[in-house]
Design a protein around this motif. Structure first.
Motif, PDB file in Angstrom:
ATOM      1  N   ALA A 201       0.831  -1.198   0.000  1.00  0.00           N
ATOM      2  CA  ALA A 201       0.000   0.000   0.000  1.00  0.00           C
ATOM      3  C   ALA A 201       0.866   1.248   0.000  1.00  0.00           C
ATOM      4  CB  ALA A 201      -0.936  -0.019   1.199  1.00  0.00           C
ATOM      5  N   SER A 202       0.196   2.390   0.123  1.00  0.00           N
ATOM      6  CA  SER A 202       0.907   3.666   0.085  1.00  0.00           C
ATOM      7  C   SER A 202       1.415   4.097   1.451  1.00  0.00           C
ATOM      8  CB  SER A 202      -0.021   4.766  -0.475  1.00  0.00           C
ATOM      9  OG  SER A 202      -0.432   4.446  -1.783  1.00  0.00           O
ATOM     10  N   TYR A 203       0.872   3.522   2.515  1.00  0.00           N
ATOM     11  CA  TYR A 203       1.369   3.874   3.839  1.00  0.00           C
ATOM     12  C   TYR A 203       1.361   2.653   4.741  1.00  0.00           C
ATOM     13  CZ  TYR A 203      -2.923   3.784   6.641  1.00  0.00           C
ATOM     14  OH  TYR A 203      -4.023   3.377   7.342  1.00  0.00           O
ATOM     15  N   TYR A 204       2.248   2.682   5.731  1.00  0.00           N
ATOM     16  CA  TYR A 204       2.403   1.577   6.664  1.00  0.00           C
ATOM     17  C   TYR A 204       2.519   2.153   8.075  1.00  0.00           C
ATOM     18  CZ  TYR A 204       3.629  -0.953   2.400  1.00  0.00           C
ATOM     19  OH  TYR A 204       3.614  -1.495   1.142  1.00  0.00           O
ATOM     20  N   ILE A 205       2.198   1.345   9.065  1.00  0.00           N
ATOM     21  CA  ILE A 205       2.360   1.747  10.459  1.00  0.00           C
ATOM     22  C   ILE A 205       3.490   0.922  11.054  1.00  0.00           C
ATOM     23  CG2 ILE A 205       1.293   1.780  12.745  1.00  0.00           C
ATOM     24  CD1 ILE A 205      -1.361   2.348  11.439  1.00  0.00           C
ATOM     25  N   ALA A 206       4.526   1.619  11.503  1.00  0.00           N
ATOM     26  CA  ALA A 206       5.672   0.949  12.121  1.00  0.00           C
ATOM     27  C   ALA A 206       5.427   0.777  13.621  1.00  0.00           C
ATOM     28  CB  ALA A 206       6.946   1.749  11.879  1.00  0.00           C
ATOM     29  N   CYS A 207       6.314   0.036  14.257  1.00  0.00           N
ATOM     30  CA  CYS A 207       6.127  -0.285  15.679  1.00  0.00           C
ATOM     31  C   CYS A 207       6.014   0.959  16.555  1.00  0.00           C
ATOM     32  CB  CYS A 207       7.282  -1.160  16.171  1.00  0.00           C
ATOM     33  SG  CYS A 207       7.241  -2.850  15.514  1.00  0.00           S
ATOM     34  N   ARG A 208       6.789   1.997  16.244  1.00  0.00           N
ATOM     35  CA  ARG A 208       6.776   3.184  17.105  1.00  0.00           C
ATOM     36  C   ARG A 208       5.418   3.870  17.111  1.00  0.00           C
ATOM     37  NH1 ARG A 208      10.561   7.182  13.361  1.00  0.00           N
ATOM     38  NH2 ARG A 208       9.114   7.361  11.597  1.00  0.00           N
ATOM     39  N   ASP A 209       4.587   3.618  16.057  1.00  0.00           N
ATOM     40  CA  ASP A 209       3.264   4.231  15.978  1.00  0.00           C
ATOM     41  C   ASP A 209       2.138   3.228  16.225  1.00  0.00           C
ATOM     42  OD1 ASP A 209       4.340   6.767  15.229  1.00  0.00           O
ATOM     43  OD2 ASP A 209       4.624   5.977  13.196  1.00  0.00           O
ATOM     44  N   ALA A 210       2.506   1.989  16.522  1.00  0.00           N
ATOM     45  CA  ALA A 210       1.487   0.940  16.680  1.00  0.00           C
ATOM     46  C   ALA A 210       0.997   0.904  18.123  1.00  0.00           C
ATOM     47  CB  ALA A 210       2.057  -0.408  16.263  1.00  0.00           C
ATOM     48  N   SER A 211       0.213   1.904  18.488  1.00  0.00           N
ATOM     49  CA  SER A 211      -0.225   2.025  19.882  1.00  0.00           C
ATOM     50  C   SER A 211      -1.232   0.953  20.284  1.00  0.00           C
ATOM     51  CB  SER A 211      -0.847   3.407  20.108  1.00  0.00           C
ATOM     52  OG  SER A 211      -1.949   3.609  19.225  1.00  0.00           O
ATOM     53  N   PHE A 212      -1.881   0.314  19.289  1.00  0.00           N
ATOM     54  CA  PHE A 212      -2.896  -0.682  19.609  1.00  0.00           C
ATOM     55  C   PHE A 212      -2.323  -2.086  19.744  1.00  0.00           C
ATOM     56  CE2 PHE A 212      -5.699   2.476  17.427  1.00  0.00           C
ATOM     57  CZ  PHE A 212      -6.472   2.772  18.531  1.00  0.00           C
ATOM     58  N   ILE A 213      -1.097  -2.272  19.318  1.00  0.00           N
ATOM     59  CA  ILE A 213      -0.553  -3.623  19.285  1.00  0.00           C
ATOM     60  C   ILE A 213      -0.427  -4.165  20.705  1.00  0.00           C
ATOM     61  CG2 ILE A 213       1.949  -3.241  19.410  1.00  0.00           C
ATOM     62  CD1 ILE A 213       2.023  -4.970  16.744  1.00  0.00           C
ATOM     63  N   SER A 214      -0.874  -5.392  20.920  1.00  0.00           N
ATOM     64  CA  SER A 214      -0.996  -5.910  22.282  1.00  0.00           C
ATOM     65  C   SER A 214      -0.023  -7.036  22.585  1.00  0.00           C
ATOM     66  CB  SER A 214      -2.426  -6.429  22.517  1.00  0.00           C
ATOM     67  OG  SER A 214      -2.742  -7.453  21.588  1.00  0.00           O
ATOM     68  N   CYS A 215       0.771  -7.473  21.609  1.00  0.00           N
ATOM     69  CA  CYS A 215       1.601  -8.651  21.864  1.00  0.00           C
ATOM     70  C   CYS A 215       2.679  -8.389  22.911  1.00  0.00           C
ATOM     71  CB  CYS A 215       2.240  -9.153  20.575  1.00  0.00           C
ATOM     72  SG  CYS A 215       3.281  -7.940  19.742  1.00  0.00           S
ATOM     73  N   ASP A 216       3.055  -7.102  23.132  1.00  0.00           N
ATOM     74  CA  ASP A 216       4.073  -6.817  24.139  1.00  0.00           C
ATOM     75  C   ASP A 216       3.550  -7.081  25.552  1.00  0.00           C
ATOM     76  OD1 ASP A 216       2.260  -4.786  24.098  1.00  0.00           O
ATOM     77  OD2 ASP A 216       3.728  -3.166  24.271  1.00  0.00           O
ATOM     78  N   ARG A 217       2.240  -7.289  25.689  1.00  0.00           N
ATOM     79  CA  ARG A 217       1.670  -7.634  26.987  1.00  0.00           C
ATOM     80  C   ARG A 217       1.416  -9.138  27.109  1.00  0.00           C
ATOM     81  NH1 ARG A 217      -1.540  -3.191  25.403  1.00  0.00           N
ATOM     82  NH2 ARG A 217      -3.340  -4.533  25.021  1.00  0.00           N
ATOM     83  N   ASP A 218       1.732  -9.879  26.049  1.00  0.00           N
ATOM     84  CA  ASP A 218       1.377 -11.296  26.007  1.00  0.00           C
ATOM     85  C   ASP A 218       2.572 -12.199  25.716  1.00  0.00           C
ATOM     86  OD1 ASP A 218      -1.376 -10.659  26.347  1.00  0.00           O
ATOM     87  OD2 ASP A 218      -1.515 -10.203  24.214  1.00  0.00           O
ATOM     88  N   GLY A 219       3.772 -11.789  26.116  1.00  0.00           N
ATOM     89  CA  GLY A 219       4.932 -12.639  25.864  1.00  0.00           C
ATOM     90  C   GLY A 219       5.559 -12.433  24.504  1.00  0.00           C
ATOM     91  N   GLY A 220       5.342 -11.272  23.917  1.00  0.00           N
ATOM     92  CA  GLY A 220       5.910 -10.989  22.607  1.00  0.00           C
ATOM     93  C   GLY A 220       6.322  -9.545  22.490  1.00  0.00           C
ATOM     94  N   TYR A 221       6.724  -9.144  21.313  1.00  0.00           N
ATOM     95  CA  TYR A 221       7.087  -7.752  21.072  1.00  0.00           C
ATOM     96  C   TYR A 221       6.878  -7.439  19.597  1.00  0.00           C
ATOM     97  CZ  TYR A 221      11.435  -9.907  19.376  1.00  0.00           C
ATOM     98  OH  TYR A 221      12.355 -10.678  18.700  1.00  0.00           O
ATOM     99  N   CYS A 222       6.874  -6.161  19.279  1.00  0.00           N
ATOM    100  CA  CYS A 222       6.617  -5.697  17.924  1.00  0.00           C
ATOM    101  C   CYS A 222       7.917  -5.638  17.132  1.00  0.00           C
ATOM    102  CB  CYS A 222       5.957  -4.318  17.961  1.00  0.00           C
ATOM    103  SG  CYS A 222       5.503  -3.658  16.338  1.00  0.00           S
ATOM    104  N   ILE A 223       7.864  -6.112  15.889  1.00  0.00           N
ATOM    105  CA  ILE A 223       9.005  -5.965  14.977  1.00  0.00           C
ATOM    106  C   ILE A 223       8.517  -5.282  13.710  1.00  0.00           C
ATOM    107  CG2 ILE A 223      10.180  -8.021  15.854  1.00  0.00           C
ATOM    108  CD1 ILE A 223       9.245  -9.451  13.258  1.00  0.00           C
ATOM    109  N   ASN A 224       9.422  -4.587  13.030  1.00  0.00           N
ATOM    110  CA  ASN A 224       9.129  -3.991  11.738  1.00  0.00           C
ATOM    111  C   ASN A 224       9.544  -4.987  10.653  1.00  0.00           C
ATOM    112  OD1 ASN A 224       8.135  -1.455  12.666  1.00  0.00           O
ATOM    113  ND2 ASN A 224      10.232  -0.838  13.117  1.00  0.00           N
ATOM    114  N   ALA A 225       8.555  -5.665  10.084  1.00  0.00           N
ATOM    115  CA  ALA A 225       8.819  -6.730   9.117  1.00  0.00           C
ATOM    116  C   ALA A 225       8.699  -6.186   7.693  1.00  0.00           C
ATOM    117  CB  ALA A 225       7.842  -7.878   9.315  1.00  0.00           C
ATOM    118  N   PRO A 226       9.598  -6.583   6.782  1.00  0.00           N
ATOM    119  CA  PRO A 226       9.513  -6.136   5.386  1.00  0.00           C
ATOM    120  C   PRO A 226       8.294  -6.732   4.695  1.00  0.00           C
ATOM    121  CG  PRO A 226      11.241  -7.769   5.635  1.00  0.00           C
ATOM    122  CD  PRO A 226      10.773  -7.435   7.005  1.00  0.00           C
ATOM    123  N   VAL A 227       7.651  -5.929   3.862  1.00  0.00           N
ATOM    124  CA  VAL A 227       6.414  -6.333   3.197  1.00  0.00           C
ATOM    125  C   VAL A 227       6.656  -6.525   1.703  1.00  0.00           C
ATOM    126  CG1 VAL A 227       4.037  -5.693   2.668  1.00  0.00           C
ATOM    127  CG2 VAL A 227       5.038  -5.079   4.875  1.00  0.00           C
TER     128      VAL A 227
END
Length: 310
Positions: A201-227
């Motif tokens: 797509a034309s825009y992406y949301i990286a980890c620093r802006d992913a305020s809704f991501i919940s995996c950091d509370r569930d034994g995981g963390y956010c990574i910026n993966a190539p698309v």
């Protein structure tokens, strides 16, 4: 004499048609027969074992005196057998909309599958697309008791790029029973559900802006993966050592049950055409969402989670 013969032939033809022909109401059928809801064909009364078998929502006692006093009651919700989306990669940077097909097999024990709500969530968990499937129009093979369905939705140029997955599936039958498959239930089906879509797509949301991501509370963390081919980076969950996950959440590996390894996508049986959609009685609530715009809440209760309905 010829006129009498014509009358007799017409009467015999009419009687056979009333027994075996198509119908939309019971009065079309001969006594001893009723109009079946699934096939819209006159059937012998012995086949009316559940009120939902009938187009009027009840087995007609006047026409079927042998009908059980207490027909079976449908208390079981529909079940998902398998689901796959295709294509698994779309590019909305050059043309839109880009359509995606949802192929599935759904079964129900008595009244038949009626409709479903499907929600796809982006990898950052900040965007959702909600779509609907209707049994009467999306059936491609089989019947509402065990059928193959194809539903279509689409991505637009302004949709978030990255890794999208089916995060919720709610199935309804004609008796108003329903079942929700959340992330854990979908994950438990393993290879029977293949619902990941990579979106360029034309825009992406990286980890620093992913305020809704919940995996950091569930034994995981956010990574910026190539698309895809672009290599643009998009937020996605990954799990710490000792945890297993599905791209959204992580659970302790000790609690993780590896899914079975079935042959998940059987070829549908060959048939000339699916059965005609069932007719509803005039005074029956069809059970479909009259205005399919349910309230949308983000995980923390705010209204910032962006949702599109298609």
């Amino acid at each position: 004499m010829k006129l009498l013969l014509v009358i007799l032939i017409f009467a015999a033809t009419t009687q056979e048609s009333s027994q075996q022909g198509s119908c939309t109401r019971h009065s079309t059928c001969q006594t001893g027969y009723f109009c079946q809801s699934i096939s819209n064909v006159c059937k012998e009364c012995s086949e009316c074992v559940y009120n939902g078998d009938s187009v009027s929502g009840r087995c007609p006692s006047s026409r079927c005196p042998g009908t059980p006093v207490s027909p079976k009651v449908d208390t079981q919700a529909p079940e998902l057998q398998w689901l796959v989306v295709e294509p698994a990669y779309v590019d909305v940077t050059e043309r839109t909309p880009v359509y995606v097909s949802i192929l599935s097999q759904i079964s129900d024990d008595l009244s038949g599958y009626k409709w479903a709500q499907l929600t796809f969530t982006s990898g950052s968990q900040a965007s959702r697309i909600k779509t609907y499937s209707f049994g009467d129009t999306d059936l491609t093979h089989g019947t509402s008791l065990s059928g193959w369905y194809e539903t279509v939705f689409w991505f637009e140029a302004w949709d978030e790029g990255g890794f999208w997955q089916l995060s919720s599936l709610i199935l309804h039958d004609r008796a108003s029973n329903w079942r929700e498959y959340g992330r854990e239930e979908l994950r438990a089906l393993g290879l029977q559900v293949n619902s990941t879509i990579v979106v360029e797509a034309s825009y992406y949301i990286a980890c620093r802006d992913a305020s809704f991501i919940s995996c950091d509370r569930d034994g995981g963390y956010c990574i910026n993966a190539p698309v895809g081919d672009s290599g643009q980076l998009a937020a996605q969950c990954t799990c710490l050592r000792g945890f297993e996950g599905d791209g959204f959440t992580c659970i302790p590996a000790a609690d993780y049950q590896p899914p079975p390894d079935p042959s998940p996508y059987p070829s549908p049986p060959s048939s000339s055409s699916p059965p005609a959609p069932s007719a509803e009685s005039e005074d029956d609530d069809d059970g479909y969402p009259s205005v399919p715009h349910p309230a949308v809440d983000s995980p923390d209760g705010s209204e910032d989670w962006w949702t599109a309905e298609r």
